[in-house]
Structures are given as structure tokens and as C-alpha cells.
Design an enzyme around this catalytic site. Sequence first.
Site, PDB file in Angstrom:
ATOM      1  N   LYS A 211       0.819  -1.213   0.000  1.00  0.00           N
ATOM      2  CA  LYS A 211       0.000   0.000   0.000  1.00  0.00           C
ATOM      3  C   LYS A 211       0.851   1.261   0.000  1.00  0.00           C
ATOM      4  CE  LYS A 211       0.611   1.051   4.530  1.00  0.00           C
ATOM      5  NZ  LYS A 211       0.846   2.326   5.226  1.00  0.00           N
ATOM      6  N   THR A 268      -4.085   5.205   3.414  1.00  0.00           N
ATOM      7  CA  THR A 268      -2.765   5.696   3.030  1.00  0.00           C
ATOM      8  C   THR A 268      -2.800   6.481   1.726  1.00  0.00           C
ATOM      9  OG1 THR A 268      -1.839   3.733   4.101  1.00  0.00           O
ATOM     10  CG2 THR A 268      -0.356   5.005   2.726  1.00  0.00           C
TER      11      THR A 268
END
Length: 352
Positions: A211, A268
Site C-alpha cells: 500500500k 494511506t
Amino acid sequence: MSIPPAPSFGERPVNEPVHSIHRVAVLGAGSWGTAFAKVLGDAGRDVRLWARRREVADAVNADRRNPDYLSDVALPDTLRATHDAAEALDGADAVILAVPSQSLRDNLERWRDLVPAGVTVTSLAKGVELGTLKRMTEVIDDVTGVGVDRLAVVSGPNLAAEIAHEQPTATVIACEDHDRAVALQTACATGYFRAYTNTDVVGAELGGAGKNVIALAVGVASGMGLGDNSRASLITRGLAEMSRLGMALGASPLTFAGLAGMGDLVATCSSPLSRNRTFGEQLGRGASLAEAERANHGQVAEGVKSCLSICELGERAGVELPIADAVRRVCHEGMTAHQMAKELISRAPKPE
């Protein structure tokens, strides 16, 4: 129905997990280490926070605040800081490793003989080691030899500043030994932090590492002035990349649909608190890697290094990772943001 009396100090409650946790050593006093130490303290654990610099430990003990990270957050009285790793680890029921992924091995070389026998060792780091291509739990086992059943991972949409300010969130604690995962789940349960358990350590770690790379790509797109369609496309196709690589390496596809996959990815890629996203924005505006680092207060985002190891993992496993590879070339081979966007959108048509 009568309510049973609360257990006295040192007495195990009837429903307490087998691997009960009372004292916790948190090694690393950065943003995430400090925030997680606060969670454990708020959950009633006796926490020892190790700081690399003595003045940080002294300030935490004197002022109940970390002067370098999350300095506006008051830390609980159940938390004490130290500059001495041996002091932090003495008598610990669990060890939490909160140092950057690429420095984990060097730190563990100094700490391995201090880790108490039988404790659960948990990684907060999200990355894949350069050179060895090992996940963090593999690095821990490689250095300490504690065994995979004692190794756990915490991963999810866990932006440190929001957690430190007690904004509700959820996470995943992954451990092959379910009982140990449950013990950690109990040890960090507060009114604002909810943990779920999982036995898929591989998926949780690859989700956490992947991620960061996708968030760099989203940041680049944002820095170029691209909008929500571009961001949603990168997040969705990024999740597909992460899932393909994870499944090729033995992870469950369901992990990537959960908190350690999609949850962490969305947070994120979307938040201005994300170091990887904001670093990518600088690159998207035309900044060099050095300029982006200066704008990021001298800190290099984890995804800048992880993109190298993740792309190597993909090559080794025969898995195509076009977004990660584009990020790698932007960060390390001089590809421009506009070249990256053109290349990704011009890829050959194929089924989803």
C-alpha cells in the site's frame, strides 16, 4: 445474577487469554511506536517505550509527551520511556518492534539476546527488506530464531496522529498462533482502537508493504493535478496488484479485501497525514527525490525503498506489477510523472 469480583493484581481472570500480556516493551519512539504505546497504556498495560535518544526518553518521563513525534498528545501514566533497551525488555510479556523496516535487522542484532524467552514478538513495520526480499517477520525469525508461531503483525488503516488523538479505528493482528493473536487483541483493546485477528501473516505484511508503493503513485497523480477518477483507478488496480503478488506467495485473497488490504490502502492513499502520499505529491509536482525528502522534513517514505524489493519479489514470482514498477522508475530511474501516467493509461487492453 451475581457479578464475580475483579481479580487482584497478578491473578489471571477466568477468561483471560492463555498468553496474557501485562508488561509490554515497545522498541521505537517514532510516530507509530508512540501512538501504539499510548494505545497499550490506555488499555491498562505496563508499557516501556524505548527511544533511540536519551533526551527523548527523559522528556517523555518528565512531560508525558514525546517532543519529536505527536508532541501535542499527552501520554498515559502507565507508560515509561527509557534509552536502555535491556531495561525496556526486562520482564516483558510481549515485544513490539516499531523501527523502520530497512533498519530492523541492524537493531535486532543488538537486541536479540535481550528478548525474554517465550514472548510474542510483533512487528509494526511495513516493508520488504532490500537485498534479501524478506518480510519483516522473516527478518525477525532470521535474526532471533524465535519461531514463526511467536511472530505477529499489526496492520490496518492506522494513521498514527488520528489514533493518538483517539479517533476510532480498527486493525488486524495476524499471527499463526491464534491464541497469541487473541492475547494481543485483548492487550490493546480500548474505546477507540478495535483489533481483529487473522492467521494470514503473509497477506497482512504484503498488504502493509504494497500500500505504501500504491500511495506514492496516488500522490504523484494528485501532484499532477489529476482528480478522483485517477485516484480511484490507481487504488483499485493497485489492490489487484497487491492481491496477485500475495496470492502467488501464499496469502489469502480475503486478507486484501479487509483492513490489512483495502482498509490500509484507502487510508494511506487518501490522507494528507500519509507520508507516502505526500511524498508522491512532491514528485508529481516535479520535485526530485532529494527535494521531496526535504519537503517531507528529511524523512524518506517507506514506499521509496519498498518499491525496489516489491518489484523484485514480483519478478521472482512471475507476477506483473505495472504500478509498482512505474513508481520504481520514477523514484530511481528518472522517469517523469507525465511519462508514468502516459505509460499506465496506454497499456494494452485486457480483461479486468
